[in-house]
Scaffold this motif. Structure first.
Motif, PDB file in Angstrom:
ATOM      1  N   GLY A 107      27.559 -69.263  59.511  1.00 49.81           N
ATOM      2  CA  GLY A 107      27.219 -67.454  60.490  1.00 49.81           C
ATOM      3  C   GLY A 107      25.849 -68.297  61.222  1.00 49.81           C
ATOM      4  O   GLY A 107      25.645 -70.074  61.042  1.00 49.81           O
ATOM      5  N   ILE A 108      25.484 -67.199  61.790  1.00 53.06           N
ATOM      6  CA  ILE A 108      24.078 -67.677  62.995  1.00 53.06           C
ATOM      7  C   ILE A 108      23.301 -66.951  62.311  1.00 53.06           C
ATOM      8  O   ILE A 108      23.405 -65.912  62.407  1.00 53.06           O
ATOM      9  CB  ILE A 108      24.622 -67.648  64.217  1.00 53.06           C
ATOM     10  N   VAL A 111      21.513 -63.570  58.592  1.00 50.71           N
ATOM     11  CA  VAL A 111      23.363 -65.003  59.113  1.00 50.71           C
ATOM     12  C   VAL A 111      24.232 -63.300  59.255  1.00 50.71           C
ATOM     13  O   VAL A 111      24.800 -62.563  58.801  1.00 50.71           O
ATOM     14  CB  VAL A 111      23.788 -65.502  58.003  1.00 50.71           C
ATOM     15  N   ARG A 112      24.739 -64.169  60.898  1.00 48.25           N
ATOM     16  CA  ARG A 112      25.635 -63.280  61.238  1.00 48.25           C
ATOM     17  C   ARG A 112      26.796 -63.441  61.477  1.00 48.25           C
ATOM     18  O   ARG A 112      26.591 -65.345  61.901  1.00 48.25           O
ATOM     19  CB  ARG A 112      25.805 -62.413  62.965  1.00 48.25           C
ATOM     20  N   LEU A 113      27.643 -63.781  60.801  1.00 42.72           N
ATOM     21  CA  LEU A 113      29.062 -63.889  60.701  1.00 42.72           C
ATOM     22  C   LEU A 113      30.240 -64.180  61.846  1.00 42.72           C
ATOM     23  O   LEU A 113      29.550 -63.051  63.006  1.00 42.72           O
ATOM     24  CB  LEU A 113      30.044 -63.682  59.502  1.00 42.72           C
ATOM     25  N   GLN A 121      30.078 -59.688  60.251  1.00 39.66           N
ATOM     26  CA  GLN A 121      29.997 -59.472  58.868  1.00 39.66           C
ATOM     27  C   GLN A 121      28.440 -59.809  58.534  1.00 39.66           C
ATOM     28  O   GLN A 121      27.941 -60.587  59.152  1.00 39.66           O
ATOM     29  CB  GLN A 121      30.666 -59.801  57.830  1.00 39.66           C
ATOM     30  N   ILE A 122      27.265 -59.335  58.740  1.00 44.42           N
ATOM     31  CA  ILE A 122      25.942 -59.441  58.414  1.00 44.42           C
ATOM     32  C   ILE A 122      25.865 -59.678  56.891  1.00 44.42           C
ATOM     33  O   ILE A 122      26.174 -59.233  55.720  1.00 44.42           O
ATOM     34  CB  ILE A 122      25.102 -58.443  58.319  1.00 44.42           C
ATOM     35  N   HIS A 157      22.748 -72.287  63.447  1.00 48.79           N
ATOM     36  CA  HIS A 157      23.740 -72.319  63.127  1.00 48.79           C
ATOM     37  C   HIS A 157      23.493 -72.938  61.582  1.00 48.79           C
ATOM     38  O   HIS A 157      23.297 -74.185  61.413  1.00 48.79           O
ATOM     39  CB  HIS A 157      24.781 -73.344  63.500  1.00 48.79           C
ATOM     40  N   VAL A 158      23.983 -72.026  60.229  1.00 47.30           N
ATOM     41  CA  VAL A 158      23.668 -72.115  58.374  1.00 47.30           C
ATOM     42  C   VAL A 158      25.237 -72.365  58.433  1.00 47.30           C
ATOM     43  O   VAL A 158      26.005 -71.675  58.358  1.00 47.30           O
ATOM     44  CB  VAL A 158      23.277 -71.516  58.676  1.00 47.30           C
ATOM     45  N   GLY A 159      25.157 -72.965  57.101  1.00 48.07           N
ATOM     46  CA  GLY A 159      26.029 -72.962  56.130  1.00 48.07           C
ATOM     47  C   GLY A 159      25.222 -71.888  54.925  1.00 48.07           C
ATOM     48  O   GLY A 159      24.438 -72.933  55.010  1.00 48.07           O
TER      49      GLY A 159
END
Length: 243
Positions: free
Chosen positions: A4-5, A16-18, A22-23, A48-50
């Motif tokens: 997500g970001i 984080v927004r998927l 979804q938040i 941008h993260v995992g």
């Protein structure tokens, strides 16, 4: 692992927004570092993260950060050797300035432009509050306009009170990750409210004594506006440390 970001950073927690909108509220695990820079915050808005879900799937833990295309940083304080990540993976940085209430000083503009240039971030200089300019302020704006356009920067003028220039700004922001920065009180949060009234950000006052804005945005946050614009609102800053 989910991807997500990051759309909001409040210190120890990150929103984080998927891709499906979804938040998820996430913490971090381990240490993340930018090569050669001591940053106070390892994750920033725009990253941008995992992440991995908690056992009850109510929160997440960030475990990885994708490589950044660019980022904006500022000094944590004048005497500090550490820096604060303001935003990452930015398409356009909008530097909001004003000749009045509060007046933006040219050293502030120049320091930001140098920083943005160092990290390959295109900048648009946006002169706000033009409805309040007297002849002297208008001449000053025209003088700076000539200097910065000759240096290759795109300049625009706007009045949030009269709505002058709003549609042109909206058009240039559409489809991009935009970050707005500038002195406290220059109109960053007001611009977002005008572009999308459903956001309803808190708007600060101007200090009568210093003619400077009072901080209302205390952390960076990305908003996805109804017009297809992603815009990052940043804390108002009265100075910008040279990188």
């Amino acid at each position: 692992m989910e991807k997500g970001i990051v759309i909001k950073s409040t210190g120890s927690w990150y929103t984080v927004r998927l891709p499906d909108q979804q938040i998820v509220l996430c913490g971090i695990r381990g240490k993340f570092r930018i090569k050669g820079i001591r940053a106070t915050n390892p994750v920033a808005v725009g990253d941008h993260v995992g992440f991995e879900w908690s056992e009850d799937r109510t929160t997440g833990i960030i475990t990885s950060i994708d490589e950044r295309t660019n980022y904006i940083i500022r000094k944590s304080s004048k005497l500090s050797k550490e820096y604060q990540l303001v935003a990452c993976n930015v398409d356009v940085a909008w530097l909001m300035v004003s000749m009045v209430l509060p007046r933006t000083l040219t050293p502030f503009i120049d320091r930001f432009l140098v920083s943005a240039e160092a990290y390959r971030i295109p900048v648009i200089i946006l002169f706000n509050k033009t409805d309040l300019y007297d002849e002297h302020a208008m001449n000053e704006m025209n003088y700076l306009w000539a200097i910065y356009t000759s240096a290759g920067y795109h300049c625009m003028q706007m009045s949030l009170q009269t709505k002058k220039g709003i549609e042109e700004v909206r058009s240039k922001m559409k489809g991009k990750i935009n970050v707005i920065t500038g002195n406290s009180g220059v109109g960053k949060s007001t611009l977002i409210n005008v572009l999308d009234p459903t956001i309803r950000l808190k708007i600060g006052e101007i200090s009568d004594y210093h003619q400077a804005g009072k901080h209302t945005t205390t952390f960076s946050e990305m908003f996805e506006l109804s017009s297809g614009i992603n815009i990052i609102d940043t804390p108002g800053i009265r100075g910008f440390g040279m990188i």
